[in-house]
Design a protein around this motif. Sequence first.
Motif, PDB file in Angstrom:
ATOM      1  N   VAL A  35       0.874  -1.173   0.000  1.00  0.00           N
ATOM      2  CA  VAL A  35       0.000   0.000   0.000  1.00  0.00           C
ATOM      3  C   VAL A  35       0.909   1.220   0.000  1.00  0.00           C
ATOM      4  CG1 VAL A  35      -1.770   1.282   1.263  1.00  0.00           C
ATOM      5  CG2 VAL A  35      -1.804  -1.228   1.267  1.00  0.00           C
ATOM      6  N   ARG A  36       0.666   2.131  -0.967  1.00  0.00           N
ATOM      7  CA  ARG A  36       1.500   3.334  -1.104  1.00  0.00           C
ATOM      8  C   ARG A  36       0.639   4.598  -0.972  1.00  0.00           C
ATOM      9  NH1 ARG A  36       3.812   0.096  -5.418  1.00  0.00           N
ATOM     10  NH2 ARG A  36       5.926  -0.455  -4.816  1.00  0.00           N
ATOM     11  N   ALA A  37       1.209   5.564  -0.316  1.00  0.00           N
ATOM     12  CA  ALA A  37       0.574   6.889  -0.254  1.00  0.00           C
ATOM     13  C   ALA A  37       1.356   7.807  -1.188  1.00  0.00           C
ATOM     14  CB  ALA A  37       0.605   7.428   1.166  1.00  0.00           C
ATOM     15  N   VAL A  38       0.642   8.473  -2.073  1.00  0.00           N
ATOM     16  CA  VAL A  38       1.295   9.322  -3.077  1.00  0.00           C
ATOM     17  C   VAL A  38       0.682  10.727  -3.026  1.00  0.00           C
ATOM     18  CG1 VAL A  38       1.740   9.616  -5.555  1.00  0.00           C
ATOM     19  CG2 VAL A  38       1.680   7.324  -4.556  1.00  0.00           C
ATOM     20  N   ASP A  39       1.535  11.705  -3.027  1.00  0.00           N
ATOM     21  CA  ASP A  39       1.072  13.093  -3.133  1.00  0.00           C
ATOM     22  C   ASP A  39       0.820  13.340  -4.615  1.00  0.00           C
ATOM     23  OD1 ASP A  39       0.743  15.825  -3.377  1.00  0.00           O
ATOM     24  OD2 ASP A  39       2.262  16.286  -1.842  1.00  0.00           O
ATOM     25  N   ILE A  40      -0.450  13.410  -4.992  1.00  0.00           N
ATOM     26  CA  ILE A  40      -0.790  13.499  -6.421  1.00  0.00           C
ATOM     27  C   ILE A  40      -0.417  14.856  -7.036  1.00  0.00           C
ATOM     28  CG2 ILE A  40      -2.589  11.762  -6.359  1.00  0.00           C
ATOM     29  CD1 ILE A  40      -4.641  14.031  -6.252  1.00  0.00           C
ATOM     30  N   HIS A  41      -0.191  15.868  -6.202  1.00  0.00           N
ATOM     31  CA  HIS A  41       0.156  17.183  -6.739  1.00  0.00           C
ATOM     32  C   HIS A  41       1.572  17.194  -7.308  1.00  0.00           C
ATOM     33  CE1 HIS A  41      -3.565  18.759  -5.268  1.00  0.00           C
ATOM     34  NE2 HIS A  41      -3.280  18.368  -4.022  1.00  0.00           N
ATOM     35  N   VAL A  42       2.469  16.432  -6.678  1.00  0.00           N
ATOM     36  CA  VAL A  42       3.855  16.410  -7.165  1.00  0.00           C
ATOM     37  C   VAL A  42       4.265  15.006  -7.617  1.00  0.00           C
ATOM     38  CG1 VAL A  42       4.654  18.408  -5.856  1.00  0.00           C
ATOM     39  CG2 VAL A  42       4.714  16.151  -4.811  1.00  0.00           C
ATOM     40  N   ASN A  43       3.313  14.063  -7.590  1.00  0.00           N
ATOM     41  CA  ASN A  43       3.541  12.660  -7.989  1.00  0.00           C
ATOM     42  C   ASN A  43       4.735  12.067  -7.241  1.00  0.00           C
ATOM     43  OD1 ASN A  43       2.868  10.322  -9.289  1.00  0.00           O
ATOM     44  ND2 ASN A  43       4.093  10.779 -11.111  1.00  0.00           N
ATOM     45  N   GLU A  45       5.884   9.607  -3.935  1.00  0.00           N
ATOM     46  CA  GLU A  45       5.475   8.632  -2.910  1.00  0.00           C
ATOM     47  C   GLU A  45       5.930   9.138  -1.542  1.00  0.00           C
ATOM     48  OE1 GLU A  45       6.618   4.113  -1.645  1.00  0.00           O
ATOM     49  OE2 GLU A  45       6.159   4.427  -3.767  1.00  0.00           O
ATOM     50  N   THR A  46       4.989   9.247  -0.630  1.00  0.00           N
ATOM     51  CA  THR A  46       5.326   9.783   0.686  1.00  0.00           C
ATOM     52  C   THR A  46       5.403   8.705   1.765  1.00  0.00           C
ATOM     53  OG1 THR A  46       2.988  10.235   1.116  1.00  0.00           O
ATOM     54  CG2 THR A  46       4.309  12.032   0.185  1.00  0.00           C
ATOM     55  N   ASP A  47       4.781   7.556   1.527  1.00  0.00           N
ATOM     56  CA  ASP A  47       4.808   6.480   2.526  1.00  0.00           C
ATOM     57  C   ASP A  47       4.382   5.182   1.843  1.00  0.00           C
ATOM     58  OD1 ASP A  47       5.189   5.238   4.933  1.00  0.00           O
ATOM     59  OD2 ASP A  47       3.403   6.048   5.905  1.00  0.00           O
ATOM     60  N   SER A  48       4.816   4.064   2.408  1.00  0.00           N
ATOM     61  CA  SER A  48       4.364   2.766   1.898  1.00  0.00           C
ATOM     62  C   SER A  48       4.442   1.729   3.006  1.00  0.00           C
ATOM     63  CB  SER A  48       5.192   2.319   0.686  1.00  0.00           C
ATOM     64  OG  SER A  48       6.510   2.051   1.080  1.00  0.00           O
ATOM     65  N   VAL A  49       3.601   0.716   2.883  1.00  0.00           N
ATOM     66  CA  VAL A  49       3.571  -0.406   3.826  1.00  0.00           C
ATOM     67  C   VAL A  49       3.530  -1.674   2.991  1.00  0.00           C
ATOM     68  CG1 VAL A  49       2.264  -1.559   5.646  1.00  0.00           C
ATOM     69  CG2 VAL A  49       2.328   0.929   5.555  1.00  0.00           C
ATOM     70  N   ILE A  50       4.416  -2.623   3.323  1.00  0.00           N
ATOM     71  CA  ILE A  50       4.438  -3.912   2.625  1.00  0.00           C
ATOM     72  C   ILE A  50       4.157  -5.003   3.655  1.00  0.00           C
ATOM     73  CG2 ILE A  50       5.825  -5.534   1.290  1.00  0.00           C
ATOM     74  CD1 ILE A  50       7.511  -3.132   0.363  1.00  0.00           C
TER      75      ILE A  50
END
Length: 185
Positions: A35-43, A45-50
């Motif tokens: 699961v990835r968190a992405v800041d769509i304004h600057v494309n 990736e700000t965080d991820s969990v595996i």
Amino acid sequence: DGERANIAVQIEGSSSEAVSFVITPLRTGAIKLTVRAVDIHVNLETDSVIKTVLVKPRGVSVTTQCQSFTLAPKAGVVDNRLFNLTLPSNYIKGTVYPIITMTGSLLGNLPNLDSIDELLEEPTGCGEQNMLAFSVNTFVVKYLRRDCDTNNSLPRSLAPALRQKALSYFQKGYQRQLNYQRQEG
């Protein structure tokens, strides 16, 4: 495998939001989820969990012993066997794991057959010790009868002497064992 699902969620800074994903695994075993968190304004990736999820098949695990037999081929002869595995009608596809277990001769690979007589033991001591010597002697006699006679791995002149020694120990051990018998049975 590798399938992606995107859900856009707008979350304000210093806050959180619960988001549900329905995941339907298509196979059993270990499946890696990312699961990835992405800041769509600057494309970015700000965080991820595996996480790895173990998907088990439905139903109950059943173990059965299908066949058991002894292989005792003659020296230089190859023994080929075909194993038939009968599955129950309600088995789950992809969950059958046949296991073949083989055990060597009763006494394993004796490094020096000339010292096999050292395994023979005269039964002595209490009833339990007496019976323990009985069992070891029994294995030696079975080995002499089955493995040595079949594979000619022991000089023919030695086998009868060992059998006689074992028989003598059986008789003495049996007489000792009778000493532990009580009058009432």
